[in-house]
Design an enzyme around this catalytic site. Structure first.
Site, short mmCIF file in Angstrom:
data_model
loop_
_atom_site.label_atom_id
_atom_site.label_comp_id
_atom_site.label_asym_id
_atom_site.label_seq_id
_atom_site.Cartn_x
_atom_site.Cartn_y
_atom_site.Cartn_z
N GLU A 224 1.12 -0.85 -0.30
CA GLU A 224 0.23 0.00 0.03
C GLU A 224 0.59 1.32 0.12
OE1 GLU A 224 -3.42 0.32 -0.65
OE2 GLU A 224 -3.44 -1.89 -0.61
N CYS A 262 -1.51 9.35 2.05
CA CYS A 262 -1.91 8.73 0.60
C CYS A 262 -2.82 9.34 -0.74
CB CYS A 262 -1.43 7.34 0.88
SG CYS A 262 -2.69 7.03 1.34
P1 NAD Z 1 8.37 4.32 5.42
O1 NAD Z 1 8.40 3.46 3.88
O2 NAD Z 1 9.02 5.32 5.52
O3 NAD Z 1 8.33 3.85 6.54
C1 NAD Z 1 7.06 2.46 6.27
C2 NAD Z 1 7.40 1.87 7.54
O4 NAD Z 1 8.59 0.73 7.11
C3 NAD Z 1 7.69 1.89 8.70
O5 NAD Z 1 7.41 1.10 9.46
C4 NAD Z 1 9.20 1.55 8.45
O6 NAD Z 1 10.11 1.51 10.21
C5 NAD Z 1 9.37 0.54 7.53
N1 NAD Z 1 10.95 1.38 7.35
C6 NAD Z 1 11.27 2.27 6.81
N2 NAD Z 1 12.75 2.09 6.05
C7 NAD Z 1 12.75 0.29 6.20
C8 NAD Z 1 13.69 -0.05 5.55
N3 NAD Z 1 15.02 0.53 5.22
N4 NAD Z 1 13.85 -1.47 5.66
C9 NAD Z 1 12.56 -1.99 7.03
N5 NAD Z 1 11.27 -1.03 6.81
C10 NAD Z 1 11.71 -0.12 6.44
O7 NAD Z 1 7.34 5.44 5.39
P2 NAD Z 1 6.22 6.55 6.04
O8 NAD Z 1 7.65 7.32 5.90
O9 NAD Z 1 5.80 5.61 6.78
O10 NAD Z 1 4.79 6.83 5.77
C11 NAD Z 1 4.28 7.84 3.96
C12 NAD Z 1 4.50 6.82 3.05
O11 NAD Z 1 3.81 6.23 2.42
C13 NAD Z 1 4.38 8.17 1.75
O12 NAD Z 1 4.88 7.17 0.44
C14 NAD Z 1 2.70 7.59 1.91
O13 NAD Z 1 2.25 8.21 0.61
C15 NAD Z 1 2.28 6.05 2.09
N6 NAD Z 1 1.20 5.32 2.97
C16 NAD Z 1 0.39 4.70 2.13
C17 NAD Z 1 -1.13 4.37 2.29
C18 NAD Z 1 -1.47 4.00 2.06
O14 NAD Z 1 -2.66 3.32 2.79
N7 NAD Z 1 -1.52 2.77 0.76
C19 NAD Z 1 -1.13 4.89 3.67
C20 NAD Z 1 -0.12 5.84 4.58
C21 NAD Z 1 1.41 6.07 4.11
#
Ligand code: NAD
Length: 493
Positions: A224, A262
């Protein structure tokens, strides 16, 4: 370990604990306990209790991490999750019952069924902007489908993450559902394990890391992700429609987690001739919604890093020059004023990267139909919003663009609808959830075919003859008369 909190630089003992915790989950799954409808119901009901009995603390954690107003917090997280649990409880029996399916004549006489079976050990990784919703909503599907689950909430919303761990620990069956708090290193440590399903909400960049890790164990994933969701604003006919449009666009931008969402409106597409009305009415509505002190009712930016990122989107002088409203930053409170820009350069970061904050660019077009090419020249959005009564334009957008979904004449409401799937396509992700789609996401539909020993179509087996070949042709076409004629030798073959 405190609420399964693990840090990197972990000792061998902590690694061992992680393995032991996962082993316990597997044992629970293998015991068959989570397959039982009554267990699934009890856990879903426990989520309801958890939300009801801790509402104030949940509000407080959201206020602490994101400055979310209670109304926003209830509308977008506690309320929506409560609604989803009720929907799952009402539908569980039907979802679990499987379905009968038809079979080709070649299998006659036989019956067939699709039986839903849980996948097993599920890993849910969530984001910080809706820290409860984005963990609990997939959890509902995973429980309803009969799985055991690990949740790794985002470290960027620490109060919510700790709260989630605490209430899940207290209310749910911890032999089947666990929360691991921590950051990237914890997430990566968990990603190395063997899962039966990974459900990830976050950025496309991390989505790639998740997929790569999942590939090692051939684990299916749902991603997502985000992207830039446009709002196409057509020449809405009546003044009522127009005001609705302005209000709903702002509702899908500044009034929801300060645009850190998002499915928020990333930018607006409008014909040049409507620009001045649009800008002036949006300003009026910003004042109506947030008054003179938007800080009181708007969420704040999650942390300094994102605050700086958003600020830097305006650092380009050409982008700064395009600001028509707002543009002030309060670093001490991590607050950004609702900001409207007109025609920033299309190659600037604000138009090439997901904004994820309260900055709203408006891009003018000669003709609103040009919006189709504009959207198609960019990665596929999670959702396209279009405000129009023009059926031709609606058709053009439906058949001429690709996105997770399209919502006409509103924003965000699709998210609360359990009957339509939520998910992206292309860069905005793949897989889907909400309602029955969540159940399906965490389920394997096992195909069951039942036959007796009584009879067979004798032509299914060697020795092969031209007559048998003809019977296959007839059977696969469901040509019963043909079969009869072939059997009687009255058909050429
Ligand atoms: P992110 O990808 O940085 O982090 C998401 C999760 O992944 C966190 O729990 C984090 O700890 C983990 N993570 C981060 N880096 C990692 C790595 N290198 N290896 C493994 N795990 C890792 O995203 P964010 O900053 O939490 O959220 C923002 C993004 O999420 C935006 O692009 C937004 O559009 C998207 N988003 C999508 C939805 C949806 O339902 N489609 C909902 C909310 C946010």
């Amino acid at each position: 370990m405190d609420q399964h909190k693990i840090d990197m630089g972990e000792t061998a003992e902590e690694c061992l604990n992680l393995e032991a915790e996962l082993e316990e989950l597997r044992e629970t799954f293998n015991s068959g306990k989570t397959r039982d409808a009554s267990w699934r119901r009890s856990q879903l009901k426990a989520i309801l209790n958890l939300l009801k009995e801790n509402e104030d603390d949940l509000f407080l954690a959201l206020k602490q991490d994101l400055g979310k107003h209670r109304c926003e917090a209830y509308r977008d997280e506690i309320g929506t999750v409560t609604k989803s649990v009720h929907y799952a409880l009402d539908s569980l029996k039907k979802w679990m019952s499987g379905k009968k399916v038809n079979l080709p004549i070649i299998a006659f006489p036989a019956t067939a069924q699709l039986i839903p079976e849980p996948l097993g050990l599920v890993y849910i990784i969530s984001s910080w902007n809706f820290p409860f919703g984005l963990s609990l909503e997939p959890l509902i599907g995973a429980i309803a489908a009969g799985n055991v689950v690990v949740i790794k909430p985002s470290e960027l919303a620490p109060a919510c993450s700790a709260m989630l761990a605490s209430v899940i620990n207290k209310y749910l069956d911890n032999k089947a559902i666990k929360v691991f708090q921590g950051g990237v290193s914890v997430s990566q440590q968990l990603l190395q394990q063997k899962w039966d399903k990974i459900f990830f909400t976050g950025s496309a960049q991390v989505g790639k890391i998740v997929m790569a890790a999942a590939a090692n164990h051939l684990t299916p994933v749902t991603l997502e992700l985000g992207g830039k969701c446009p709002a196409v604003v057509d020449s809405i006919s009546g003044s009522w429609d127009r005001e609705c449009t302005f209000k709903r666009i702002l509702g899908g931008k500044f009034a929801v987690c300060a645009g850190q969402i998002c499915i928020g409106v990333d930018y607006i597409l409008v014909e040049k001739k409507y620009l001045s009305t649009l800008v002036s009415r949006l300003q009026v509505w910003v004042k109506k919604m947030f008054g003179d002190n938007p800080k009181e009712s708007m969420s704040r930016i999650i942390n300094k890093q994102h605050f700086t990122r958003l600020k830097s989107l305006l650092s380009d002088p050409l982008v700064r020059a395009s600001i028509r409203y707002g543009g002030s930053f309060d670093e001490d409170n991590l607050f950004i004023e609702p900001t409207i820009l007109v025609d920033p350069p299309l190659n600037s970061a604000i138009m090439t990267e997901e904004i994820f904050g309260p900055l709203l660019p408006i891009i003018t077009l000669e003709k609103i139909e040009d919006s189709v090419n504009f959207i198609n020249s960019r990665p596929k959005p999670l959702v396209i919003y279009a405000f129009t009564n023009n059926e031709k334009l609606k058709k053009m957008l439906i058949s001429g663009t690709s996105s997770g979904g399209i919502t006409f004449n509103d924003t965000l409401v699709q998210h609360a609808a359990d009957t339509i799937p939520f998910g992206g396509v292309g860069q905005s992700g793949f897989g889907r959830y909400h309602g029955k789609f969540s159940f399906d996401t965490f389920t394997h539909e096992k195909a069951i075919l039942r036959r007796g020993f009584l009879t067979d179509f004798w032509f299914r087996f060697p020795p092969w003859t031209n007559k048998k070949l003809q019977l296959f042709r007839d059977a696969y076409k469901y040509d019963y008369i043909g079969i009869g004629l072939t059997v009687l030798g009255l058909k050429k073959y």
